[in-house]
Design a protein around this motif. Structure first.
Motif, short mmCIF file in Angstrom:
data_model
loop_
_atom_site.label_atom_id
_atom_site.label_comp_id
_atom_site.label_asym_id
_atom_site.label_seq_id
_atom_site.Cartn_x
_atom_site.Cartn_y
_atom_site.Cartn_z
N ILE A 1 -3.12 5.91 -10.33
CA ILE A 1 -2.64 4.67 -10.91
C ILE A 1 -3.57 4.29 -12.07
O ILE A 1 -4.73 4.69 -12.10
N GLY A 2 -3.05 3.49 -12.99
CA GLY A 2 -3.85 3.07 -14.12
C GLY A 2 -4.75 1.90 -13.79
O GLY A 2 -4.52 1.16 -12.82
N GLN A 3 -5.78 1.72 -14.63
CA GLN A 3 -6.73 0.63 -14.41
C GLN A 3 -6.04 -0.73 -14.51
O GLN A 3 -6.28 -1.63 -13.71
N ALA A 4 -5.17 -0.89 -15.49
CA ALA A 4 -4.49 -2.17 -15.66
C ALA A 4 -3.56 -2.47 -14.49
O ALA A 4 -3.45 -3.62 -14.04
N PHE A 5 -2.88 -1.45 -14.00
CA PHE A 5 -1.99 -1.60 -12.85
C PHE A 5 -2.78 -2.09 -11.63
O PHE A 5 -2.38 -3.05 -10.96
N ALA A 6 -3.90 -1.44 -11.35
CA ALA A 6 -4.72 -1.83 -10.20
C ALA A 6 -5.31 -3.22 -10.40
O ALA A 6 -5.35 -4.03 -9.46
N ASP A 7 -5.77 -3.51 -11.60
CA ASP A 7 -6.41 -4.79 -11.86
C ASP A 7 -5.43 -5.95 -11.69
O ASP A 7 -5.77 -7.00 -11.14
N GLU A 8 -4.19 -5.75 -12.13
CA GLU A 8 -3.18 -6.81 -12.02
C GLU A 8 -2.89 -7.16 -10.56
O GLU A 8 -2.63 -8.32 -10.23
N ILE A 9 -2.94 -6.15 -9.68
CA ILE A 9 -2.63 -6.38 -8.27
C ILE A 9 -3.84 -6.90 -7.51
O ILE A 9 -3.79 -7.95 -6.87
N PHE A 10 -4.95 -6.15 -7.58
CA PHE A 10 -6.07 -6.39 -6.68
C PHE A 10 -7.11 -7.35 -7.24
O PHE A 10 -8.05 -7.72 -6.53
N ARG A 11 -6.92 -7.79 -8.47
CA ARG A 11 -7.80 -8.82 -8.99
C ARG A 11 -7.00 -10.06 -9.40
O ARG A 11 -7.16 -11.13 -8.82
N VAL A 12 -6.05 -9.89 -10.34
CA VAL A 12 -5.31 -11.03 -10.86
C VAL A 12 -4.42 -11.65 -9.79
O VAL A 12 -4.49 -12.85 -9.53
N PHE A 13 -3.56 -10.84 -9.17
CA PHE A 13 -2.67 -11.37 -8.14
C PHE A 13 -3.48 -11.87 -6.94
O PHE A 13 -3.19 -12.96 -6.39
N ALA B 1 -3.59 5.78 0.51
CA ALA B 1 -4.03 5.99 -0.87
C ALA B 1 -4.98 7.18 -0.95
O ALA B 1 -5.92 7.30 -0.15
N VAL B 2 -4.75 8.06 -1.91
CA VAL B 2 -5.63 9.20 -2.12
C VAL B 2 -6.93 8.69 -2.76
O VAL B 2 -6.99 7.58 -3.29
N PRO B 3 -8.02 9.50 -2.71
CA PRO B 3 -9.32 9.03 -3.24
C PRO B 3 -9.27 8.49 -4.66
O PRO B 3 -9.91 7.49 -4.97
N GLU B 4 -8.52 9.14 -5.54
CA GLU B 4 -8.45 8.67 -6.93
C GLU B 4 -7.85 7.27 -7.01
O GLU B 4 -8.31 6.42 -7.78
N VAL B 5 -6.83 7.02 -6.20
CA VAL B 5 -6.21 5.69 -6.16
C VAL B 5 -7.17 4.69 -5.52
O VAL B 5 -7.31 3.54 -5.99
N GLN B 6 -7.84 5.10 -4.46
CA GLN B 6 -8.81 4.22 -3.80
C GLN B 6 -9.91 3.78 -4.77
O GLN B 6 -10.33 2.61 -4.76
N GLN B 7 -10.37 4.67 -5.60
CA GLN B 7 -11.43 4.34 -6.57
C GLN B 7 -10.96 3.28 -7.56
O GLN B 7 -11.70 2.35 -7.90
N MET B 8 -9.72 3.40 -8.02
CA MET B 8 -9.20 2.43 -8.98
C MET B 8 -9.00 1.07 -8.31
O MET B 8 -9.26 0.02 -8.92
N ILE B 9 -8.56 1.08 -7.05
CA ILE B 9 -8.40 -0.17 -6.31
C ILE B 9 -9.75 -0.84 -6.11
O ILE B 9 -9.91 -2.06 -6.32
N ARG B 10 -10.74 -0.05 -5.72
CA ARG B 10 -12.08 -0.59 -5.47
C ARG B 10 -12.68 -1.17 -6.75
O ARG B 10 -13.35 -2.21 -6.71
N ARG B 11 -12.44 -0.53 -7.86
CA ARG B 11 -12.95 -1.02 -9.15
C ARG B 11 -12.40 -2.43 -9.43
O ARG B 11 -13.15 -3.32 -9.87
N ALA B 12 -11.10 -2.62 -9.17
CA ALA B 12 -10.50 -3.94 -9.39
C ALA B 12 -11.05 -4.97 -8.41
O ALA B 12 -11.28 -6.13 -8.77
#
Length: 333
Positions: A282-294, A308-319
């Protein structure tokens, strides 16, 4: 039923030859839908299996009368928990066809065979995905499935809660909706929702298929309890959102617009499981909109990512880290 003169009665009513009817009767006996006793003047009774198929004008059709008069008597030997699930699914889906499909006719099919019960409700109306897409002004009918999978969506909120498809799909072992060249399938054993295209784009209306084992121990109460807010407040508070249904075609999930589409109406729930099955990135903006903004805008909603696969988990955790750091006031670029 005419147990002693079945062949002759059917032949006379349908204007067919006795020989032709006899072939069909022998087939029903072989398949377990009829039992035959005797040879010279055989007596026929219902077999262990059951089958029903009837087409009705939509106008004037009542799902409760159809169930009690036609379907329920054929299922008297089915365990009570499975009967309750069949009752719920049949009446909910028939009612949807009556009140939402804009159809001329509704066809009801039931097959109880070798320990499996299947029900199919078909109409010749506008099509469920098209109607939802129009109501929400969605750019693609595929996105209608995303809204149906969340639950709490209806085109007639005054008279309906929007919970019928969601709960019915989780009561049966297999649940499928086909309409306008799109098919949505929920398989309880695989614990996943799948959306795929079929070649027949010209088919009019909607077909809902439901199947359950008669040995199932699942109950309607268990399904309602799983998605309720608790023993003292039975509201529809939990949902599972298949993230991949936010994709249109082969697009990647990278933008804030896609995330906003995914999270539409999610604030109506308290506990939301975001199922990332089938999503490799998933993209950084996609993850940020869900797990930070929303998440910051709706602290009362618990977001739980699963599968979630590790790559997706990393993007979620970043947000999530960014949310904890700055309170979600400044969008990440």
């Amino acid at each position: 039923m005419h147990p002693r003169d079945l062949v002759g009665m059917v032949a006379a009513q349908l204007g067919l030859s006795s020989a032709r009817v006899s072939i069909q009767v022998r087939r029903l006996v072989a398949d377990g839908y009829l039992q035959k006793q005797g040879t010279t003047r055989p007596i026929y009774t219902l077999g262990r299996n059951r089958r029903f198929q009837q087409r009705y004008p939509r106008a004037g059709l009542a799902e409760d009368i159809l169930w009690s008069g036609q379907l329920s008597p054929l299922l008297r030997d089915v365990p009570r928990n499975v009967l309750d699930i069949a009752h719920h699914g049949a009446t909910e889906m028939i009612n949807n066809a009556i009140e939402h499909s804009e159809a001329m006719h509704v066809e009801v099919r039931m097959d109880l065979r070798d320990g499996r019960l299947s029900l199919a409700i078909a109409d010749d109306g506008i099509g469920i995905f098209r109607k939802v897409a129009r109501a929400l002004e969605l750019p693609d009918e595929r996105l209608a499935l995303l809204e149906l999978s969340k639950g709490k969506f209806t085109t007639d909120p005054k008279n309906h809660s929007g919970e019928g498809v969601f709960f019915t799909s989780r009561m049966f072992d297999r649940f499928r909706i086909a309409s306008g060249g799109l098919v949505f399938s929920h398989d309880e054993e695989q614990d996943e929702d799948v959306l795929f295209d079929v070649d027949d784009m010209s088919r009019k209306g909607t077909v809902v298929f439901m199947e359950i084992s008669t040995a199932s121990t699942r109950t309607t109460k268990q399904v309602f309890d799983e998605y309720s807010s608790g023993p003292d407040e039975y509201t529809f508070a939990k949902t599972v959102v298949p993230v991949r249904l936010a994709q249109v075609g082969d697009e990647n999930l990278i933008s804030r617009s896609q995330a906003k589409r995914l999270m539409q109406r999610v604030d109506r729930f308290r506990h939301v499981m975001l199922d990332f099955s089938g999503i490799n990135a998933i993209g950084q903006a996609f993850a940020d909109e869900i797990f930070r903004v929303f998440a910051q805008a709706h602290p009362e909603v618990e977001l739980v990512p699963v599968h979630a696969v590790p790559e997706v988990q990393q993007m979620i955790r970043r947000a999530e880290v960014a949310r904890d750091r700055d309170g979600g006031q400044r969008p990440l670029l």
